[in-house]
Motif scaffolding. Structure first.
Motif, PDB file in Angstrom:
ATOM      1  N   THR A   1      61.651  22.325  26.124  1.00 56.86           N
ATOM      2  CA  THR A   1      62.329  21.182  25.517  1.00 56.86           C
ATOM      3  C   THR A   1      63.534  20.807  26.361  1.00 56.86           C
ATOM      4  O   THR A   1      64.125  21.652  27.035  1.00 56.86           O
ATOM      5  CB  THR A   1      62.797  21.527  24.090  1.00 56.86           C
ATOM      6  N   PRO A   2      63.929  19.542  26.360  1.00 57.20           N
ATOM      7  CA  PRO A   2      65.130  19.141  27.102  1.00 57.20           C
ATOM      8  C   PRO A   2      66.352  19.899  26.590  1.00 57.20           C
ATOM      9  O   PRO A   2      66.437  20.248  25.413  1.00 57.20           O
ATOM     10  CB  PRO A   2      65.247  17.641  26.795  1.00 57.20           C
ATOM     11  N   ALA A   3      67.299  20.138  27.479  1.00 55.24           N
ATOM     12  CA  ALA A   3      68.481  20.929  27.138  1.00 55.24           C
ATOM     13  C   ALA A   3      69.297  20.328  25.997  1.00 55.24           C
ATOM     14  O   ALA A   3      69.931  21.040  25.233  1.00 55.24           O
ATOM     15  CB  ALA A   3      69.365  21.092  28.376  1.00 55.24           C
ATOM     16  N   ASP A   4      69.268  19.010  25.848  1.00 62.74           N
ATOM     17  CA  ASP A   4      70.076  18.367  24.815  1.00 62.74           C
ATOM     18  C   ASP A   4      69.311  18.159  23.501  1.00 62.74           C
ATOM     19  O   ASP A   4      69.769  17.449  22.619  1.00 62.74           O
ATOM     20  CB  ASP A   4      70.619  17.029  25.318  1.00 62.74           C
ATOM     21  N   SER A   5      68.154  18.794  23.346  1.00 62.45           N
ATOM     22  CA  SER A   5      67.357  18.631  22.123  1.00 62.45           C
ATOM     23  C   SER A   5      68.021  19.312  20.935  1.00 62.45           C
ATOM     24  O   SER A   5      68.740  20.299  21.084  1.00 62.45           O
ATOM     25  CB  SER A   5      65.967  19.244  22.301  1.00 62.45           C
TER      26      SER A   5
END
Length: 200
Positions: free
Chosen positions: A25-29
């Motif tokens: 998942t993207p780091a900012d999820s």
């Protein structure tokens, strides 16, 4: 970050067998039950973990501990030497989802990955990777596996329906209409991320 997702034997022949098939998942999820998906080539932790930690150590900090559920892992070594250090391996039978790999690192904390069974067909594995990294995901690891199996079974049951189901799945960003039907696994939706137990 999405690492290699192998779709065809021709592609797989060109990629080193040690490259992990991984989607994160993207780091900012928003925190969720699953932080990505891993599609190992076998159920041999000693052989599979070094390539996985090669990718994850620079992103998440040194992976120090991994836990699995013994249901799908025939041998669980206590320690696995990886590049530059050793990963301690533990297991939980009742407490951990059998389709999940839990990783702990010194700097970032805890990460949970869906483990896609090695024998999974590439199209299903690709679908599972997309579902596991979807920002709106709310299924457990087992819920994702059951959902993908239900999707596959439904597509096989109705001749010619696969292209229609794929179109629906793609148009809804990786979600199909079955999430609200009896196909969705009962009890698979959970609203929070559990905190890691002390000493794990």
């Amino acid at each position: 970050m999405t690492a290699t997702i192998l779709l065809t034997p021709a592609v797989e022949d060109r990629i080193p067998s040690s490259s992990p098939r991984l989607a994160l998942t993207p780091a900012d999820s928003t925190p969720a039950l699953i932080d990505g998906a891993w599609w190992p080539r076998s159920r041999d932790l000693a052989a599979e973990l070094p390539a996985l930690t090669d990718v994850l150590d620079p992103l998440w900090g040194r992976i120090t501990r991994v836990t699995v559920n013994p249901k799908f892992w025939p041998v669980i070594p206590r320690k696995v030497p990886v590049h530059g250090h050793v990963v301690h391996v533990g297991w939980f039978a009742a407490e951990q989802d059998p389709h999940k790999l839990l990783l702990l690192s010194y700097t970032v904390g805890r990460w949970d990955l869906l483990v896609i069974p090695p024998e999974t067909e590439p199209a299903t594995a690709t679908r599972l990777m997309a579902m596991a990294t979807d920002p709106s995901r709310s299924l457990t690891a087992t819920g994702l596996i059951q959902d993908a199996e239900c999707f596959r079974t439904a597509a096989e049951a109705v001749p010619g329906s696969d292209s229609l189901r794929e179109a629906v799945w793609d148009s809804e960003g990786g979600h199909d209409a079955r999430h609200s039907t009896s196909c969705a696994p009962a009890g698979a939706v959970i609203g929070h991320v559990p905190t890691p137990a002390a000493g794990v």
